[in-house]
Design a protein around this motif. Structure first.
Motif, short mmCIF file in Angstrom:
data_model
loop_
_atom_site.label_atom_id
_atom_site.label_comp_id
_atom_site.label_asym_id
_atom_site.label_seq_id
_atom_site.Cartn_x
_atom_site.Cartn_y
_atom_site.Cartn_z
N PRO A 35 0.79 -1.23 0.00
CA PRO A 35 0.00 0.00 0.00
C PRO A 35 0.82 1.28 0.00
N GLY A 71 -1.93 4.68 2.65
CA GLY A 71 -1.98 3.23 2.52
C GLY A 71 -3.39 2.67 2.50
N ILE A 72 -4.38 3.52 2.73
CA ILE A 72 -5.77 3.04 2.80
C ILE A 72 -6.25 2.52 1.44
N GLY A 74 -4.54 0.86 -0.69
CA GLY A 74 -4.07 -0.51 -0.79
C GLY A 74 -4.90 -1.46 0.06
N GLY A 75 -5.25 -1.01 1.25
CA GLY A 75 -6.12 -1.82 2.09
C GLY A 75 -7.47 -2.06 1.44
N GLU A 76 -8.00 -1.04 0.79
CA GLU A 76 -9.29 -1.18 0.11
C GLU A 76 -9.22 -2.18 -1.03
N LEU A 89 -2.48 -8.55 1.47
CA LEU A 89 -2.10 -7.18 1.82
C LEU A 89 -0.89 -7.21 2.72
N ALA A 91 0.34 -5.55 5.31
CA ALA A 91 -0.39 -4.63 6.19
C ALA A 91 0.53 -3.96 7.20
N GLN A 95 -2.97 1.13 7.60
CA GLN A 95 -4.21 0.70 6.94
C GLN A 95 -5.19 0.04 7.91
N THR A 96 -4.76 -0.13 9.14
CA THR A 96 -5.57 -0.93 10.07
C THR A 96 -5.87 -0.18 11.36
N MET A 106 -13.09 5.56 6.36
CA MET A 106 -12.41 4.55 5.55
C MET A 106 -13.44 3.80 4.71
N PRO A 110 -11.29 -2.40 8.95
CA PRO A 110 -10.19 -3.36 9.09
C PRO A 110 -10.54 -4.57 9.95
#
Length: 321
Positions: A35, A71-72, A74-76, A89, A91, A95-96, A106, A110
């Protein structure tokens, strides 16, 4: 034997879950979503892992950089993708746990949209003091920050980052007179620290090891043990603030609903890769250490991380939306 070595060796046994539920292997190339942008420390780690997985299993793994929003994005990409076990991911707290602690809007949750696979790595952060400050160690730096008639400016790598929140946690615990000056990254902060415009900062150990622009005054690290690459630098807990530890962690997550056999497959594959001496040597050089866990332990660690940052941010009124 250091604690992280014992944990790594213990993790290399074949997971009982994989044996109980039968083998699962990818039927096409998998992707590891990093991410962050290419060239950064997490991108380097992601590519090292992808190469190690391919070498160890023969399974093709493509690194996909999805930078943006801390980095959100990438988390999505993983949280909203298929739960087929083929998207993973790389992580971090960005992102978490941290955005959730701050209350940031968000596009995924997460806790419910991602499932933990394992913690991979752990790295303490280093506490730096300005070269012109009249301090020689962490204890004298803490004393100066408590008694200073005006707040000492401290740098971070951005609002709501690990380095920001770790310092705010220390500030509250030790009643330090410090004020936050956010930067976009470590390089510019280092320049101002060396020039005397910044008094102190927390920064990742990899950033310290990779810096070649001058002599940094490293007074402590925040691990439970001294960091192998900085053996002469005491931990903060042994030198000035008993019980205070903090780290920047990296783990592996997948879309919630991913088959347990797929999760077990990836945990075994990554744990086996980290048992290889060549990869461990590269990781040591980057300033990170193996911290291999199972899904339950990784999930528990993230819950503790979230609780800590919620406590820290509660009085800060941080907003990133």
């Amino acid at each position: 034997m250091p604690m992280f070595r014992r944990a790594l060796l213990a993790s290399l046994a074949l997971p009982a879950l994989a044996r109980a539920q039968g083998a699962w292997t990818p039927d096409r190339p998998s992707r590891l979503v990093v991410p962050f942008a290419p060239g950064g420390s997490q991108d380097v780690l992601g590519r090292l892992f992808a190469q190690a997985i391919q070498a160890g299993t023969g399974q093709q793994m493509v690194v996909e950089n999805r930078a943006g929003a801390g980095g959100i994005l990438g988390g999505e990409a993983v949280a909203r993708g298929p739960a087929d076990g083929l998207s993973l991911l790389l992580a971090t707290a960005g992102q978490t746990t941290i955005p959730k602690a701050i209350g940031r809007r968000m596009p995924y949750d997460p806790d419910t949209d991602l499932a933990p696979v394992m913690q991979l790595l752990d790295s303490p952060v280093a506490l730096l003091a300005g070269p012109n400050l009249p301090v020689t160690d962490a204890a004298s730096l803490m004393a100066l920050a408590r008694s200073s008639p005006t707040p000492l400016p401290y740098a971070s790598t951005g609002i709501g980052t690990n380095t920001h929140l770790i310092m705010e946690d220390l500030k509250a615990r030790e009643r330090l007179k410090v004020e936050h000056v956010p930067y976009r990254g470590a390089a510019a902060a280092f320049n101002d620290l060396l020039a005397g415009r910044i008094a102190l900062m927390f920064v990742s150990v990899p950033s310290v090891l990779g810096f070649s622009g001058g002599a940094l005054k490293v007074v402590a690290t925040t691990g439970a043990e001294r960091f192998p690459s900085l053996p002469d630098v005491p931990t903060l807990t042994e030198s000035a603030v008993p019980g205070f530890t903090a780290s920047i962690w990296t783990g592996l997550s997948v879309r919630a609903g991913t088959p347990p056999a797929a999760i077990a497959h990836w945990r075994q594959a990554f744990a086996s890769a980290m048992g290889e001496a060549a990869l461990r040597e590269r990781l040591d050089g980057l300033g990170v250490t193996p911290a291999v866990t199972d899904p339950a332990a990784f999930g528990a660690m993230m819950r503790q991380d979230l609780a800590r940052w919620r406590r820290v941010v509660a009085p800060l009124n941080i907003s990133l939306d």
